[in-house]
Every structure is written in structure tokens, then in C-alpha cells.
Write a protein that holds these residues in place. Structure first.
Motif, short mmCIF file in Angstrom:
data_model
loop_
_atom_site.label_atom_id
_atom_site.label_comp_id
_atom_site.label_asym_id
_atom_site.label_seq_id
_atom_site.Cartn_x
_atom_site.Cartn_y
_atom_site.Cartn_z
N ALA A 159 20.80 56.18 43.38
CA ALA A 159 22.00 56.30 42.36
C ALA A 159 23.07 55.02 42.85
O ALA A 159 22.76 55.36 43.84
N PRO A 160 23.81 54.63 41.58
CA PRO A 160 24.67 53.73 41.83
C PRO A 160 25.96 54.54 42.85
O PRO A 160 26.11 56.10 42.46
N VAL A 161 26.78 54.14 43.65
CA VAL A 161 27.58 54.78 44.90
C VAL A 161 28.56 54.65 44.00
O VAL A 161 29.66 53.34 44.18
N LEU A 162 29.31 55.26 43.48
CA LEU A 162 30.35 54.35 42.99
C LEU A 162 32.32 55.59 43.27
O LEU A 162 31.73 56.95 43.29
N ASP A 163 32.91 55.40 43.86
CA ASP A 163 34.14 56.09 44.33
C ASP A 163 35.15 56.98 43.14
O ASP A 163 34.62 56.38 41.70
N HIS A 164 34.81 57.94 43.23
CA HIS A 164 35.95 58.72 41.90
C HIS A 164 37.14 58.11 40.93
O HIS A 164 37.11 58.10 40.31
N THR A 165 37.22 56.51 41.96
CA THR A 165 38.73 55.55 41.57
C THR A 165 38.03 54.91 40.29
O THR A 165 38.19 54.70 39.22
N ARG A 166 36.71 54.48 40.36
CA ARG A 166 35.61 53.77 39.59
C ARG A 166 35.17 54.67 38.36
O ARG A 166 35.29 53.87 37.50
N VAL A 167 34.90 55.90 38.78
CA VAL A 167 34.34 56.87 37.82
C VAL A 167 35.75 56.92 36.54
O VAL A 167 35.43 57.02 35.84
N ARG A 168 36.71 57.54 37.34
CA ARG A 168 37.64 57.73 36.48
C ARG A 168 38.26 56.75 35.77
O ARG A 168 38.55 56.93 34.20
N LYS A 169 38.23 55.21 35.77
CA LYS A 169 38.84 54.13 35.35
C LYS A 169 38.03 54.01 34.18
O LYS A 169 38.18 53.97 33.07
N ALA A 170 36.39 54.72 34.11
CA ALA A 170 35.78 54.34 33.48
C ALA A 170 35.96 55.72 32.25
O ALA A 170 35.53 55.29 31.20
N ARG A 171 35.86 56.52 32.80
CA ARG A 171 36.46 57.23 31.87
C ARG A 171 37.76 57.48 30.80
O ARG A 171 37.69 57.35 29.12
#
Length: 429
Positions: A9-21
Motif C-alpha cells: 500500500a502507498p505510505v502516506l503520512d497523516h498530514t497528507r491523508v488529513r489534507k485529502a480529508r
């Protein structure tokens, strides 16, 4: 859909996922804002086009029908492109263009031209809806728990905030919606450029889960349906439920202002406030929808929602006063709040690799409510009078209260991300 290799799976930090959210929240906010820009300006639009009173109901119904046709096509057609090119490449263009496509309506003076623009509006509305629901499911998979109702809460939040603006403009600009369409549309389009950059790209999506799908074929029982057939039937079932809820919602958004103004005898400004309160109630219901679904289960939430919505429609229709009509619209908002998030989340999570296609199919069936809805409501209004407009939503929501819980038994479980790194980084965010 992206392929990330076997079990990776792609490794995304929490900042990147939070921005997507955050970008997903804004997408739903924007969609709701544009819808209430439309709903609070229907009286001024009808005045501009010369469709006032009973004589203009048929023409306005045809315009609403053209939007429904475009939406049904747009939400289905965009699905395969989302799976192939990813949410960012498909959703971002709709964020920029959709808020601007209402502007031509303020400068037209004929039914044919208005219907052509209506089809374009519908195409972009449907594509926008499917793209952001699909993106929301992909973000939800990073969290491994229900968050779709919260995303959908941003829709009525946008409607409530921009509904207040639209209601104020409706009081001051009664002959044309041009000021509302231009000022609101341009601001939302610019913000779409900003937030669209935060959407997930194709290579940032989690790979499909390998867990059991409810209804899939059992190798020990080859006579059972294949997973493909079972999934198709489930999607059709979700779509039928969504059709009833979207027809009810369309009735409120397209006819709500006129119903309150004419059936109860209020001003255009107070009538617009009724639609705004409906959107505010949807927002409140969706704020708590995820926790309620976790605690009580989707079946109970869908059934209770149908009962509350049907009661609200009957109260608005039979109450006979402005306070009771406003209360009825609040109950309608609460009743319709969690239906779409629950069904679309289940549709996307059942087969994440084809989430765009599946959500597009469910949305396409649901948006048929925008096709048949205007015609059905127009028949009710023409034959019984506008004071009976809420009758059809009351019937449909009562049917959802009966049949919805049975179908929601097929809602898939939530699964944690396959990557331990992704799960940890999101959880600690």
C-alpha cells in the motif's frame, strides 16, 4: 484503479491523508453551497424567465427535469474515468467548472435555452457527486471506520451557510438571480482550484481489500451467484433506495420555497428560510450519523430515518401554518440526513477497485429520482395543488422505512488499511 503490487500500500503520512480529508469536506461543502444557491433563487429565476405562479409550474418542472437528465448521465459516465485516472484528475475539474455553469440561466429568456443549460448543470452535478463520494470512500478506507456521514455533513453545512447568503440576496434581488449566481459561483470556483490540489491521486489509493465480500460465490456451493452478479444486484438495491431519498430531497430543494410561500402564505424570504432550515437539519443529522451507525447499526438508522422524514413531510403538508411547515422541513432534513452516506459508503467499500463504477451506478439510479421527480411532483401540483407537494416524499420515505433495513443487512464491514505503516500514521494523526 491503481495497482500497488501484491499486498503493498502507498505510505502516506497523516498530514497528507488529513489534507485529502479536508479537501473532501470542502467538495461536499461546495456541492451543498451550489445547490442552495439554486434553491434560494428559484423564485427570482422564475420571475426573470416569466414563469411566475401556477402558469409557470410546467416550464419550471421541465427545467428541473433537464437537470435531472444530465445528472443521471453525468454521475454514471464519470465512474470508469475515476477508476482509471484517479479522483484528483476527475474531481478537480468539476470543482472549478460546476459553480460557474448556473450563470447563463440569469441571462436567458427562453425555455429551450434554459433546458440546454439545465442538462449541462446536471452533467456536472452528477459527475461532481460521484467523484467526491468515490474519493470519500478512498479516504475512509485509510481510517478504517465510518466517516462518510461527516463528509456528507459538509453538504448541508455549505447549503446552510450559502443558504443564508442566498436568502438575503433573494430578499434584495427579486427579479433576477444574476447577482447570486455570479458572486457565489466565482468565489466557489476559485476555492475549488485551491482545495482540488489536496485530493488523492491514483497512486495514493489503497489497494483493494482481500476480505470476504458478502454475497460472493462460495467455492463449495458453485450454484450460488457469482460475486459480480451479487454485487450488481446489491448496487441496484442501493440505487433504488437512493432514488426514493433523492426524489424526496429534490422535491424539497426544487419546490420547497414555492410550497411554503404559496401553500402557507409567507414572503419569499421566509419561504427561502424554510429550505435553509431543512439543510441545517441535514447538517446536524450527519454530524452524528457515523457514531449512530456504529452504535445502533445501519439497519436501524435507515428505518428510523424513513419514519422521521415521512412524519416531517406530513406535518408540512397538513400543519396549515408557517411554524408547523418549518418544523416539517426540519424533520425532513433529519430524516434524509444519513440515507445517502450509508448507502454510498457501502457501495464503494464492497469493491474498492471499482468504487467509481459502483458508486456511479448507484448514483445513476438514485438520480433517476431527479428525472421522474420533477414530472411526478408537477403532476401532483397540477392536479391536487401545490399544497399537496409533500405527499410523494411522505409515501417514498415510508416505503424506505419498511424496505431499507432489509437491504442494509448487506452493508460490508469496515476494514483497517492493509499497510501497518499507513494505519499507524493515520491513527496518530
Amino acid at each position: 484503479m491503481a495497482t500497488h503490487g501484491a499486498g503493498t500500500a502507498p505510505v502516506l503520512d497523516h498530514t497528507r491523508v488529513r489534507k485529502a480529508r479536508i479537501a473532501t469536506f470542502f467538495g461536499f461543502f461546495q456541492l451543498g453551497a451550489v445547490m442552495l444557491m439554486w434553491s434560494t433563487s428559484t423564485t427570482s429565476l422564475r420571475s426573470h424567465l416569466g414563469w411566475e405562479g401556477d402558469g409557470g409550474d410546467s416550464q419550471f418542472g421541465l427545467l428541473a427535469l433537464s437537470i435531472g437528465i444530465g445528472a443521471a448521465v453525468g454521475c454514471f459516465a464519470i465512474g470508469p474515468f475515476i477508476d482509471r485516472y484517479g479522483p484528483r484528475n476527475t474531481a478537480m475539474p468539476t470543482m472549478v467548472v460546476y459553480p460557474l455553469c448556473y450563470i447563463p440561466l440569469a441571462f436567458l429568456d427562453g425555455l429551450v435555452g434554459a433546458m440546454v443549460i439545465g442538462v449541462l448543470i446536471g452533467l456536472l452535478r452528477g459527475a461532481f457527486d460521484t467523484a467526491f463520494n468515490t474519493h470519500g470512500v478512498q479516504v475512509e478506507r485509510y481510517y478504517g471506520r465510518p466517516i462518510m456521514s461527516a463528509f456528507h455533513a459538509a453538504y448541508p453545512a455549505g447549503g446552510f451557510v450559502l443558504g443564508l447568503v442566498g436568502s438575503a440576496l433573494a430578499r434584495h434581488f427579486t427579479d433576477s438571480p444574476a447577482v447570486a449566481y455570479i458572486s457565489i459561483g466565482v468565489v466557489l470556483s476559485v476555492l475549488g482550484v485551491v482545495f482540488g490540489k489536496w485530493l488523492l491521486s491514483l497512486d495514493e489509493l489503497l489497494p483493494p481489500d482481500q476480505d470476504e465480500i458478502p454475497g460472493a460465490a462460495d467455492p463449495a456451493h458453485p450454484g450460488k451467484r457469482s460475486a459480480t452478479t451479487a454485487t450488481l444486484l446489491v448496487m441496484i438495491g442501493f440505487g433504488v433506495l437512493l432514488l426514493g431519498s433523492m426524489l424526496s430531497e429534490g422535491a424539497v430543494l426544487d419546490w420547497g420555497q414555492e410550497f411554503v410561500r404559496r401553500a402557507v402564505g409567507t414572503t419569499a424570504g421566509l419561504a427561502a428560510t424554510a429550505v435553509t432550515l431543512y439543510s441545517g437539519a441535514q447538517f446536524v443529522g450527519r454530524l452524528f450519523g457515523d457514531k449512530l451507525a456504529e452504535y445502533f447499526g445501519a439497519r436501524l438508522i435507515v428505518g428510523a430515518s424513513g419514519v422521521i422524514g415521512a412524519a416531517g413531510a406530513l406535518l408540512a403538508m397538513l400543519g396549515g401554518s408557517a411554524p408547523l411547515a418549518l418544523t416539517g422541513f426540519v424533520l425532513l432534513g433529519l430524516g434524509l440526513a444519513c440515507m445517502a452516506p450509508l448507502m454510498l459508503s457501502a457501495a464503494g467499500r464492497r469493491d474498492p477497485e471499482n468504487a467509481g463504477r459502483n458508486i456511479g451506478l448507484v448514483n445513476a439510479i438514485g438520480y433517476v429520482g431527479m428525472l421522474v421527480g420533477p414530472a411526478a411532483i408537477t403532476v401532483v401540483v397540477d392536479n391536487l395543488g401545490i399544497e399537496w407537494m409533500p405527499l410523494l416524499p411522505a409515501i417514498l420515505l415510508a416505503l424506505i422505512a419498511i424496505g431499507g433495513p432489509a437491504l442494509m443487512r448487506l452493508v460490508p464491514r469496515y476494514h483497517k488499511p492493509a499497510s501497518e505503516t499507513s494505519r499507524h500514521e493515520v491513527a496518530t494523526g
